[in-house]
Design an enzyme around this catalytic site. Sequence first.
Site, PDB file in Angstrom:
ATOM      1  N   ASP A  66       0.855  -1.193   0.000  1.00  0.00           N
ATOM      2  CA  ASP A  66       0.000   0.000   0.000  1.00  0.00           C
ATOM      3  C   ASP A  66       0.887   1.238   0.000  1.00  0.00           C
ATOM      4  OD1 ASP A  66       0.846   0.315   2.660  1.00  0.00           O
ATOM      5  OD2 ASP A  66      -1.067  -0.241   3.526  1.00  0.00           O
ATOM      6  N   ASP A 129      -9.325  -2.504  14.109  1.00  0.00           N
ATOM      7  CA  ASP A 129     -10.623  -2.509  13.419  1.00  0.00           C
ATOM      8  C   ASP A 129     -10.729  -3.648  12.397  1.00  0.00           C
ATOM      9  OD1 ASP A 129      -8.771  -1.680  11.551  1.00  0.00           O
ATOM     10  OD2 ASP A 129      -9.863   0.116  10.934  1.00  0.00           O
ATOM     11  N   HIS A 131      -8.540  -4.155   9.851  1.00  0.00           N
ATOM     12  CA  HIS A 131      -7.983  -3.865   8.523  1.00  0.00           C
ATOM     13  C   HIS A 131      -6.611  -4.504   8.333  1.00  0.00           C
ATOM     14  CE1 HIS A 131      -5.459  -0.431  10.122  1.00  0.00           C
ATOM     15  NE2 HIS A 131      -4.711  -0.742   9.075  1.00  0.00           N
TER      16      HIS A 131
END
Length: 242
Positions: A66, A129, A131
């Site tokens: 990413d 969360d 991710h």
Amino acid sequence: MKFIIEKDYASMSRVAANILLGEMYRDRRVNLAITAGSTPVKMYEYLVEDVKGKDYLTNVHYYNFDEIPVIGENGYGVTMGNLDKLYFSPAAISAEQIHVLDENNYLQQDERIKDDGGLDLILLGIGADGHYCGNLPGTTKFENMTSQVSVDATPGMRDILIEEVGGDASKCPDYYVTMGPASVMQSKRILLFATGAKKAAIIRQAFFGPVTNDVPSSLLQTHPNITILLDEAAAAEIQDLL
Ligand code: GLP
């Protein structure tokens, strides 16, 4: 799913480095996608010592999965800048071994990896969360390949990105790029690691709860070759299930 529980952060980091080295020592080209973030800091300390100066490890090729396109001092975006500081520079990895994903080439990322022979292993961290990479709840979907995600994708995204770029709201980019769930699932092997009590609840939810886009990492349960490496604190809520 193979679970490895190590006593603490240091021993978990040592095992993570060992698993990567196991891939690296193959007698052929090896393609690894590796993570930035805080979890891998100690692992890279070990790996730098293990890899530096070993010319026979130039068979290893590295990919970032990413990128947040805000250029820092070393000329890279946030993720690559982090990887460069923690690992590529101190381990003296040559430029030919580093395959940068950025905002200009993200549409070619999946094809490029396929042409290079596919990823042998992708090393992932996990957020509280659920991710991994830039696949946050409410942003990408399981079927997505590498894509661009807007800062407006979910209500909390702007604050997350501001934090990632060091807290300065004026530097917040309009978007980031990430390998999608479908891209990650194409890796031959996944190693996901986590440390500390703040990850304990999500580890239970992601790997023993339903497979749902609300918890992006829950998809990883369905990968045929995934290793989940934890320290005891991160494994605290799954001990009864193993
Ligand atoms: C960032 C990265 C993720 C990483 C996550 C967890 O969001 N883009 O790839 O998994 O942070 O980071 P940490 O290891 O600091 O908890």
